[in-house]
Write an enzyme that holds these catalytic residues in place. Sequence first.
Site, PDB file in Angstrom:
ATOM      1  N   PRO A   2       0.848  -1.102   0.332  1.00  0.00           N
ATOM      2  CA  PRO A   2       0.213  -0.005  -0.144  1.00  0.00           C
ATOM      3  C   PRO A   2       0.390   1.107  -0.026  1.00  0.00           C
ATOM      4  O   PRO A   2       1.411   1.645   1.032  1.00  0.00           O
ATOM      5  CB  PRO A   2      -0.854   0.410   1.451  1.00  0.00           C
ATOM      6  CG  PRO A   2      -0.731  -1.886   1.796  1.00  0.00           C
ATOM      7  CD  PRO A   2       0.758  -2.111   1.386  1.00  0.00           C
ATOM      8  N   GLU A   3       0.432   2.515  -1.160  1.00  0.00           N
ATOM      9  CA  GLU A   3       0.847   3.300  -0.623  1.00  0.00           C
ATOM     10  C   GLU A   3       0.178   4.631  -0.286  1.00  0.00           C
ATOM     11  O   GLU A   3      -0.694   4.451   0.070  1.00  0.00           O
ATOM     12  CB  GLU A   3       1.475   3.725  -2.456  1.00  0.00           C
ATOM     13  CG  GLU A   3       2.658   2.574  -2.991  1.00  0.00           C
ATOM     14  CD  GLU A   3       3.154   2.962  -4.675  1.00  0.00           C
ATOM     15  OE1 GLU A   3       3.306   3.872  -4.909  1.00  0.00           O
ATOM     16  OE2 GLU A   3       3.537   1.809  -5.001  1.00  0.00           O
TER      17      GLU A   3
END
Length: 274
Positions: A2-3
């Site tokens: 996840p960014e």
Amino acid sequence: MPELPEVETIVRELHQSHLLGVQIVRAEVFWPRIIEGLLPQQFCDRMRNQTILTVQRRAKYIHFGLSQGALLIHLRMTGKLSLGDLKTPLKKHEHIRLVLSDQRVLIYEDQRKFGRFSFVENVSQKFAKLGLEPLSDQFTFEAFLKLFEKRKTKIKPFLLNQSYIAGLGNIYVDEALWEARIHPERKLEALSRAEIRALFQSIPLVLYRGVENKGTSLGTHQSNYFNISGERGGNQYKLNVFRQEGKACPRCRSLLIKIVVAQRGTHLCANCQN
Ligand SMILES: [Zn+2]
């Protein structure tokens, strides 16, 4: 992994889930190493009877402001949060469960166990080393330009470094460099002011697109990114270059390629990124 857009999507959903004002009755820890800096028992003691006052994002952290101190969650590779109730059976890769005062539970699953929970008294101290927040007012052209001063590195590892700009990872860096027509191996000192400006504009552009599409879920397996409700994001269908090698560049129709830069698989158009 996840960014920024994926974490932002999760935080927005946590917000909509009416968690503010709810109390953490207790924490249950099934895999102690997820807890950073404290023994599991100490962590559980700190969580007990805390009220959730705020839910925010800083970089890739989920930040719960509590009546005393803060709970920070970093999902790393495969961390996943979901809400259930007291009857929700223990999940296969569940490592932490927060039991809430409204009979709900906040469940943390993590197949690869790289994610981290930490309790901090002073959150600003913890966040002091993080770089510019690209979707905030502090992300100005002047501040961005200043980061380039006296630094000699390739542009891709520079953008991945969380102490310069916070929240970017492999997907959105490749997308931002494609938008700005900059080759990922270019050196900072070789970039023109116009190229830096193009990059300054492309970073929020690709991040906002990611948030709008509720994040990027790659592949099909369970270790992927899912939001709180267990839904996949939609941004994987909007990517221009990331994992699109062998396909035509949406801008110039040349074949997109994959190379390795700073040990990371890197996707680009060698024709229009110079
Ligand atoms: Zn191209």
